[in-house]
Design a protein around this motif. Structure first.
Motif, PDB file in Angstrom:
ATOM      1  N   SER A  25      16.041 -10.183 -40.520  1.00 56.54           N
ATOM      2  CA  SER A  25      15.116 -10.866 -41.430  1.00 56.54           C
ATOM      3  C   SER A  25      15.887 -11.740 -42.422  1.00 56.54           C
ATOM      4  CB  SER A  25      14.269  -9.831 -42.163  1.00 56.54           C
ATOM      5  OG  SER A  25      13.443 -10.446 -43.094  1.00 56.54           O
ATOM      6  N   ASN A  26      16.978 -11.216 -42.949  1.00 59.41           N
ATOM      7  CA  ASN A  26      17.790 -11.981 -43.897  1.00 59.41           C
ATOM      8  C   ASN A  26      18.425 -13.206 -43.239  1.00 59.41           C
ATOM      9  OD1 ASN A  26      17.199 -10.095 -45.860  1.00 59.41           O
ATOM     10  ND2 ASN A  26      19.136  -8.995 -45.658  1.00 59.41           N
ATOM     11  N   LEU A  27      18.923 -13.034 -42.011  1.00 60.39           N
ATOM     12  CA  LEU A  27      19.538 -14.152 -41.301  1.00 60.39           C
ATOM     13  C   LEU A  27      18.527 -15.264 -41.056  1.00 60.39           C
ATOM     14  CD1 LEU A  27      21.692 -12.202 -38.697  1.00 60.39           C
ATOM     15  CD2 LEU A  27      22.555 -13.584 -40.595  1.00 60.39           C
ATOM     16  N   LEU A  28      17.313 -14.897 -40.688  1.00 57.95           N
ATOM     17  CA  LEU A  28      16.275 -15.907 -40.475  1.00 57.95           C
ATOM     18  C   LEU A  28      15.931 -16.624 -41.772  1.00 57.95           C
ATOM     19  CD1 LEU A  28      13.897 -14.094 -37.980  1.00 57.95           C
ATOM     20  CD2 LEU A  28      15.266 -16.132 -37.551  1.00 57.95           C
ATOM     21  N   HIS A  29      15.839 -15.862 -42.827  1.00 54.96           N
ATOM     22  CA  HIS A  29      15.522 -16.451 -44.127  1.00 54.96           C
ATOM     23  C   HIS A  29      16.622 -17.417 -44.568  1.00 54.96           C
ATOM     24  CE1 HIS A  29      13.648 -16.803 -48.024  1.00 54.96           C
ATOM     25  NE2 HIS A  29      14.806 -16.522 -48.593  1.00 54.96           N
ATOM     26  N   GLU A  30      17.877 -17.066 -44.269  1.00 56.63           N
ATOM     27  CA  GLU A  30      19.019 -17.907 -44.646  1.00 56.63           C
ATOM     28  C   GLU A  30      19.277 -19.021 -43.630  1.00 56.63           C
ATOM     29  OE1 GLU A  30      22.207 -15.112 -44.933  1.00 56.63           O
ATOM     30  OE2 GLU A  30      21.251 -14.016 -46.575  1.00 56.63           O
ATOM     31  N   LYS A  31      18.475 -19.068 -42.572  1.00 53.91           N
ATOM     32  CA  LYS A  31      18.591 -20.064 -41.505  1.00 53.91           C
ATOM     33  C   LYS A  31      19.954 -20.006 -40.815  1.00 53.91           C
ATOM     34  CE  LYS A  31      15.159 -23.065 -43.464  1.00 53.91           C
ATOM     35  NZ  LYS A  31      14.711 -24.399 -43.780  1.00 53.91           N
ATOM     36  N   ARG A  32      20.471 -18.794 -40.646  1.00 57.95           N
ATOM     37  CA  ARG A  32      21.708 -18.571 -39.901  1.00 57.95           C
ATOM     38  C   ARG A  32      21.286 -18.166 -38.488  1.00 57.95           C
ATOM     39  NH1 ARG A  32      24.940 -14.541 -43.456  1.00 57.95           N
ATOM     40  NH2 ARG A  32      26.415 -14.727 -41.730  1.00 57.95           N
ATOM     41  N   TYR A  33      20.885 -19.183 -37.737  1.00 59.83           N
ATOM     42  CA  TYR A  33      20.211 -18.959 -36.473  1.00 59.83           C
ATOM     43  C   TYR A  33      21.107 -18.372 -35.382  1.00 59.83           C
ATOM     44  CZ  TYR A  33      16.482 -21.654 -38.598  1.00 59.83           C
ATOM     45  OH  TYR A  33      15.489 -22.083 -39.431  1.00 59.83           O
ATOM     46  N   LEU A  34      22.373 -18.769 -35.336  1.00 60.48           N
ATOM     47  CA  LEU A  34      23.244 -18.257 -34.277  1.00 60.48           C
ATOM     48  C   LEU A  34      23.391 -16.741 -34.393  1.00 60.48           C
ATOM     49  CD1 LEU A  34      25.035 -18.847 -31.851  1.00 60.48           C
ATOM     50  CD2 LEU A  34      26.941 -19.144 -33.441  1.00 60.48           C
ATOM     51  N   LYS A  35      23.653 -16.262 -35.604  1.00 61.40           N
ATOM     52  CA  LYS A  35      23.771 -14.815 -35.799  1.00 61.40           C
ATOM     53  C   LYS A  35      22.435 -14.129 -35.554  1.00 61.40           C
ATOM     54  CE  LYS A  35      27.707 -14.095 -38.742  1.00 61.40           C
ATOM     55  NZ  LYS A  35      28.331 -12.829 -38.848  1.00 61.40           N
ATOM     56  N   ALA A  36      21.352 -14.767 -35.965  1.00 64.95           N
ATOM     57  CA  ALA A  36      20.022 -14.190 -35.751  1.00 64.95           C
ATOM     58  C   ALA A  36      19.733 -14.082 -34.254  1.00 64.95           C
ATOM     59  CB  ALA A  36      18.961 -15.035 -36.442  1.00 64.95           C
ATOM     60  N   LEU A  37      20.075 -15.108 -33.505  1.00 61.38           N
ATOM     61  CA  LEU A  37      19.886 -15.059 -32.053  1.00 61.38           C
ATOM     62  C   LEU A  37      20.704 -13.921 -31.440  1.00 61.38           C
ATOM     63  CD1 LEU A  37      19.942 -18.767 -30.788  1.00 61.38           C
ATOM     64  CD2 LEU A  37      18.147 -17.090 -30.416  1.00 61.38           C
ATOM     65  N   GLY A  38      21.962 -13.839 -31.829  1.00 64.74           N
ATOM     66  CA  GLY A  38      22.828 -12.789 -31.300  1.00 64.74           C
ATOM     67  C   GLY A  38      22.310 -11.403 -31.601  1.00 64.74           C
ATOM     68  N   LEU A  39      21.845 -11.207 -32.828  1.00 63.59           N
ATOM     69  CA  LEU A  39      21.333  -9.892 -33.226  1.00 63.59           C
ATOM     70  C   LEU A  39      20.035  -9.568 -32.491  1.00 63.59           C
ATOM     71  CD1 LEU A  39      21.740  -7.417 -34.959  1.00 63.59           C
ATOM     72  CD2 LEU A  39      20.607  -8.601 -36.834  1.00 63.59           C
ATOM     73  N   ALA A  40      19.142 -10.532 -32.392  1.00 65.52           N
ATOM     74  CA  ALA A  40      17.875 -10.305 -31.688  1.00 65.52           C
ATOM     75  C   ALA A  40      18.116  -9.997 -30.213  1.00 65.52           C
ATOM     76  CB  ALA A  40      16.958 -11.518 -31.837  1.00 65.52           C
ATOM     77  N   ILE A  41      19.091 -10.658 -29.623  1.00 67.66           N
ATOM     78  CA  ILE A  41      19.430 -10.390 -28.221  1.00 67.66           C
ATOM     79  C   ILE A  41      20.004  -8.987 -28.094  1.00 67.66           C
ATOM     80  CG2 ILE A  41      20.974 -11.037 -26.328  1.00 67.66           C
ATOM     81  CD1 ILE A  41      20.640 -13.983 -27.360  1.00 67.66           C
ATOM     82  N   SER A  42      20.890  -8.619 -29.017  1.00 69.42           N
ATOM     83  CA  SER A  42      21.501  -7.285 -28.938  1.00 69.42           C
ATOM     84  C   SER A  42      20.471  -6.180 -29.164  1.00 69.42           C
ATOM     85  CB  SER A  42      22.647  -7.150 -29.939  1.00 69.42           C
ATOM     86  OG  SER A  42      22.162  -7.077 -31.259  1.00 69.42           O
ATOM     87  N   LEU A  43      19.429  -6.474 -29.920  1.00 70.04           N
ATOM     88  CA  LEU A  43      18.352  -5.512 -30.145  1.00 70.04           C
ATOM     89  C   LEU A  43      17.361  -5.507 -28.979  1.00 70.04           C
ATOM     90  CD1 LEU A  43      17.578  -6.132 -33.929  1.00 70.04           C
ATOM     91  CD2 LEU A  43      18.654  -4.107 -32.937  1.00 70.04           C
ATOM     92  N   ASP A  44      17.557  -6.418 -28.027  1.00 64.10           N
ATOM     93  CA  ASP A  44      16.669  -6.568 -26.878  1.00 64.10           C
ATOM     94  C   ASP A  44      15.233  -6.841 -27.325  1.00 64.10           C
ATOM     95  OD1 ASP A  44      16.176  -6.783 -24.161  1.00 64.10           O
ATOM     96  OD2 ASP A  44      15.583  -4.676 -24.002  1.00 64.10           O
ATOM     97  N   GLU A  67      20.464 -26.812 -29.079  1.00 63.06           N
ATOM     98  CA  GLU A  67      21.593 -26.981 -28.162  1.00 63.06           C
ATOM     99  C   GLU A  67      22.865 -26.395 -28.750  1.00 63.06           C
ATOM    100  OE1 GLU A  67      22.408 -30.830 -26.483  1.00 63.06           O
ATOM    101  OE2 GLU A  67      20.283 -31.189 -26.091  1.00 63.06           O
ATOM    102  N   GLU A  68      23.136 -26.711 -30.018  1.00 62.67           N
ATOM    103  CA  GLU A  68      24.349 -26.216 -30.668  1.00 62.67           C
ATOM    104  C   GLU A  68      24.390 -24.695 -30.665  1.00 62.67           C
ATOM    105  OE1 GLU A  68      24.049 -27.983 -34.518  1.00 62.67           O
ATOM    106  OE2 GLU A  68      24.691 -29.957 -33.830  1.00 62.67           O
ATOM    107  N   ASN A  69      23.257 -24.066 -30.909  1.00 58.86           N
ATOM    108  CA  ASN A  69      23.218 -22.609 -30.973  1.00 58.86           C
ATOM    109  C   ASN A  69      23.289 -21.962 -29.592  1.00 58.86           C
ATOM    110  OD1 ASN A  69      22.920 -21.714 -33.859  1.00 58.86           O
ATOM    111  ND2 ASN A  69      21.318 -23.264 -33.756  1.00 58.86           N
ATOM    112  N   ILE A  70      22.555 -22.497 -28.630  1.00 59.31           N
ATOM    113  CA  ILE A  70      22.553 -21.918 -27.283  1.00 59.31           C
ATOM    114  C   ILE A  70      23.933 -22.049 -26.647  1.00 59.31           C
ATOM    115  CG2 ILE A  70      21.605 -22.140 -24.947  1.00 59.31           C
ATOM    116  CD1 ILE A  70      19.638 -20.859 -26.878  1.00 59.31           C
ATOM    117  N   VAL A  71      24.570 -23.190 -26.822  1.00 61.49           N
ATOM    118  CA  VAL A  71      25.886 -23.419 -26.235  1.00 61.49           C
ATOM    119  C   VAL A  71      26.910 -22.415 -26.775  1.00 61.49           C
ATOM    120  CG1 VAL A  71      27.809 -25.085 -26.202  1.00 61.49           C
ATOM    121  CG2 VAL A  71      25.502 -25.829 -25.662  1.00 61.49           C
ATOM    122  N   ARG A  72      26.761 -22.003 -28.011  1.00 61.47           N
ATOM    123  CA  ARG A  72      27.733 -21.106 -28.639  1.00 61.47           C
ATOM    124  C   ARG A  72      27.506 -19.630 -28.300  1.00 61.47           C
ATOM    125  NH1 ARG A  72      27.850 -22.650 -34.730  1.00 61.47           N
ATOM    126  NH2 ARG A  72      29.473 -21.062 -34.758  1.00 61.47           N
TER     127      ARG A  72
END
Length: 131
Positions: A25-44, A67-72
């Protein structure tokens, strides 16, 4: 009797889950999308990954940021997103986000590397009727 130990382990897992949810929730609020994506994926959490992708696309130059986030993402994370987007693509409300991710994967991954993804054959077979 190991009941008490199992209860403590279950409670520790639940607390860790709550902490990860708060961090997400904090990552989304801070717009740190790459970490948010990684965490959401790890949480399945396919729905949460979809919400992060929708949030990215709402930004100015959303496609570029997506694109920048998916590529990373790591290969295993990309495989997870591919599995998630097969389901998203079947729903007209989420198909645009799914297509944006597919486009990014096809644009930035070599065909040989895409063929190495686990479940790529079934994913392509499932995507074709809706794409």
């Amino acid at each position: 009797d190991v009941t008490e130990i199992e209860e403590k382990e279950a409670q520790a897992k639940q607390e860790e889950q709550i902490m990860k949810e708060q961090e997400l929730s904090n990552l989304l609020h801070e717009k740190r999308y790459l970490k948010a994506l990684g965490l959401a994926i790890s949480l399945d959490r396919p729905h949460t990954v979809l919400m992060v992708i929708k949030a990215i696309l709402k930004e100015t130059d959303g496609r570029k940021h997506l694109e920048e986030n998916i590529v990373r993402l790591r290969k295993d994370q990309k495989e997870a997103v591919l599995a998630f987007l097969v389901t998203w693509n079947t729903n007209s409300r989420n198909c645009h986000e799914a297509q944006a991710v597919i486009e990014t994967l096809l644009k930035h991954e070599a065909p040989d590397s895409l063929l190495q993804y686990s479940g790529i054959k079934s994913a392509v077979e499932s995507l074709l009727p809706y794409t």
